[in-house]
Design a protein around this motif. Sequence first.
Motif, PDB file in Angstrom:
ATOM      1  N   LEU A  90     -93.758 -90.619  35.874  1.00 36.09           N
ATOM      2  CA  LEU A  90     -92.944 -89.920  36.869  1.00 36.09           C
ATOM      3  C   LEU A  90     -91.520 -90.431  36.760  1.00 36.09           C
ATOM      4  N   VAL A  91     -90.578 -89.510  36.573  1.00 36.36           N
ATOM      5  CA  VAL A  91     -89.169 -89.866  36.401  1.00 36.36           C
ATOM      6  C   VAL A  91     -88.432 -89.659  37.723  1.00 36.36           C
ATOM      7  N   PRO A  92     -87.833 -90.700  38.307  1.00 39.20           N
ATOM      8  CA  PRO A  92     -87.056 -90.523  39.543  1.00 39.20           C
ATOM      9  C   PRO A  92     -85.867 -89.597  39.303  1.00 39.20           C
ATOM     10  N   ASN A  93     -85.559 -88.767  40.293  1.00 41.81           N
ATOM     11  CA  ASN A  93     -84.453 -87.833  40.142  1.00 41.81           C
ATOM     12  C   ASN A  93     -84.103 -87.239  41.491  1.00 41.81           C
ATOM     13  N   VAL A  94     -82.906 -86.695  41.579  1.00 47.33           N
ATOM     14  CA  VAL A  94     -82.577 -85.740  42.637  1.00 47.33           C
ATOM     15  C   VAL A  94     -82.478 -84.392  41.949  1.00 47.33           C
ATOM     16  N   PHE A  95     -82.929 -83.346  42.617  1.00 45.95           N
ATOM     17  CA  PHE A  95     -83.190 -82.062  41.975  1.00 45.95           C
ATOM     18  C   PHE A  95     -81.968 -81.506  41.255  1.00 45.95           C
ATOM     19  N   ASN A  96     -80.786 -81.620  41.868  1.00 47.92           N
ATOM     20  CA  ASN A  96     -79.611 -80.982  41.263  1.00 47.92           C
ATOM     21  C   ASN A  96     -79.235 -81.613  39.936  1.00 47.92           C
ATOM     22  N   GLU A  97     -79.693 -82.832  39.673  1.00 47.38           N
ATOM     23  CA  GLU A  97     -79.326 -83.534  38.448  1.00 47.38           C
ATOM     24  C   GLU A  97     -80.360 -83.406  37.345  1.00 47.38           C
ATOM     25  N   VAL A  98     -81.459 -82.694  37.584  1.00 47.60           N
ATOM     26  CA  VAL A  98     -82.506 -82.594  36.563  1.00 47.60           C
ATOM     27  C   VAL A  98     -82.008 -81.952  35.270  1.00 47.60           C
ATOM     28  N   PRO A  99     -81.231 -80.855  35.313  1.00 48.88           N
ATOM     29  CA  PRO A  99     -80.743 -80.315  34.036  1.00 48.88           C
ATOM     30  C   PRO A  99     -79.953 -81.332  33.220  1.00 48.88           C
ATOM     31  N   ARG A 100     -79.077 -82.073  33.883  1.00 49.46           N
ATOM     32  CA  ARG A 100     -78.289 -83.072  33.166  1.00 49.46           C
ATOM     33  C   ARG A 100     -79.173 -84.204  32.667  1.00 49.46           C
ATOM     34  N   LEU A 101     -80.143 -84.598  33.462  1.00 50.67           N
ATOM     35  CA  LEU A 101     -81.068 -85.657  33.073  1.00 50.67           C
ATOM     36  C   LEU A 101     -81.824 -85.272  31.805  1.00 50.67           C
ATOM     37  N   LEU A 102     -82.315 -84.031  31.766  1.00 47.78           N
ATOM     38  CA  LEU A 102     -83.027 -83.554  30.584  1.00 47.78           C
ATOM     39  C   LEU A 102     -82.088 -83.474  29.375  1.00 47.78           C
ATOM     40  N   ARG A 103     -80.899 -82.965  29.606  1.00 44.58           N
ATOM     41  CA  ARG A 103     -79.927 -82.828  28.513  1.00 44.58           C
ATOM     42  C   ARG A 103     -79.557 -84.183  27.910  1.00 44.58           C
ATOM     43  N   ASP A 104     -79.453 -85.200  28.766  1.00 47.55           N
ATOM     44  CA  ASP A 104     -79.009 -86.514  28.305  1.00 47.55           C
ATOM     45  C   ASP A 104     -80.118 -87.334  27.652  1.00 47.55           C
ATOM     46  N   VAL A 285     -77.114 -74.513  42.823  1.00 48.32           N
ATOM     47  CA  VAL A 285     -77.670 -74.294  44.163  1.00 48.32           C
ATOM     48  C   VAL A 285     -77.729 -75.595  44.950  1.00 48.32           C
ATOM     49  N   ASN A 286     -78.111 -76.687  44.289  1.00 46.42           N
ATOM     50  CA  ASN A 286     -78.342 -77.953  44.992  1.00 46.42           C
ATOM     51  C   ASN A 286     -77.196 -78.946  44.866  1.00 46.42           C
TER      52      ASN A 286
END
Length: 431
Positions: A90-104, A285-286
Amino acid sequence: MTKLLNDQELLTLLKPGTDIIIPIANGEPHLLLDILEANYEQLDHVTVHQMLVLRERAYIRGEMKGHLSHKSYFLSGATRKAFHNGTIDLVPNVFNEVPRLLRDTLKLPVVMAVASLPDENGYFSLGTQADYVSEFIGKIPFVLEVNQHMPRTFGKNQIHMNEIAGYVEHDAFLTEEKCPVISQKDKKIASYITSEIQNGDTLQVGIGAVPNAVMSMLKNHRNLGIHTEMLTDGVVDLVASGALTGTKKNTYPGKIITTFAYGTQRLYDFLHNNTEVEFLSVSAVNDPYEIAKEDNIVSINATTEVDLYGQCASETIGGNYYSSTGGQADFARGVQLAKNGKGFICLYSTLKNDSMSRIKVNLEPGSVVTTSKNEVDCIVTEYGIAKLHGKSLRERAEALIAIAHPKFRDELRSEAIAAGMLPAVETVERS
């Protein structure tokens, strides 16, 4: 030319170490995942990245190690047991940052997603989704599972047939999330919140009985707007009643803005070819600063436990992981930045037949703070609203004790005094 893929053609797209990004909920492509599982021995350290999985699978149970594995960003009923068994991460995250997290963090990303039938111009729609995958359109390979039951929706979730690596066809009815039964406690909590909602406000409403109860009580309001991460059935009734028009919104006036939808077939039918609903990436959105552009935005979410500082543990139960952060922290921050923003985080005052208080001096050991004391606005139970924004620690403790179950208020006060959260003089004054 876009290609209808057979099993082997699909597998050749997945190089050793490929990271497969799967959308939330009904964006999950069941046939594509069936093909991967059936041929897992041909895969070399392929990882699926996903929030809110609908279907438990062998690779989630850890039965395909070295070939196919799962990394979660929000637990669901299909992944919770696997997480506690140690077969997924399980990867900690806030929803709005998930695209950037995946990209990085991902090296060889590929998106696999369910899509609607293409239109006459060759555009597929991701239907009930934009979430974190829409941001990758035109940037990384997409493999689609085309399903005639996926509604055609609009926004930033359109992908042309020339932008995809290939597709398969699989017609299946969407999974439905039935509306929960609304209890008297839910109605009481909802009544406190609706008394704070004015005509023209813009709403973010989460999942659950209390948000549904709130939506059902707003049919006599007017000119409400929606800017929410998750769209649910309640919006259909608000539109039908005339309460929801979006005309007072600062951004996207007249439009219902969301990043994904999950509900019953009634909701999916409402979404099909409905140009008044726009699906945008969760990074838009977030984004708290985008949220804050909406004056009079009202955020309604839930938690499982609150301490007397106002810290909300919304992703653990009894100190054990149950879900993840999602968008609660995004909207808590967004409403704080907005002009006239209001944020409500709801919970029942007790659990286990009134044997335990959900409002505590200290959170249960192992509990994880989802929304910090600095970003909580209001906490709501069936006993009222504790307005915490701008309040001192002592004032917060007093306000939260006042909305705890009456049988626990004296105990909470005594514990708070012993912990130094309230001054001992309070005992003298009360006597």
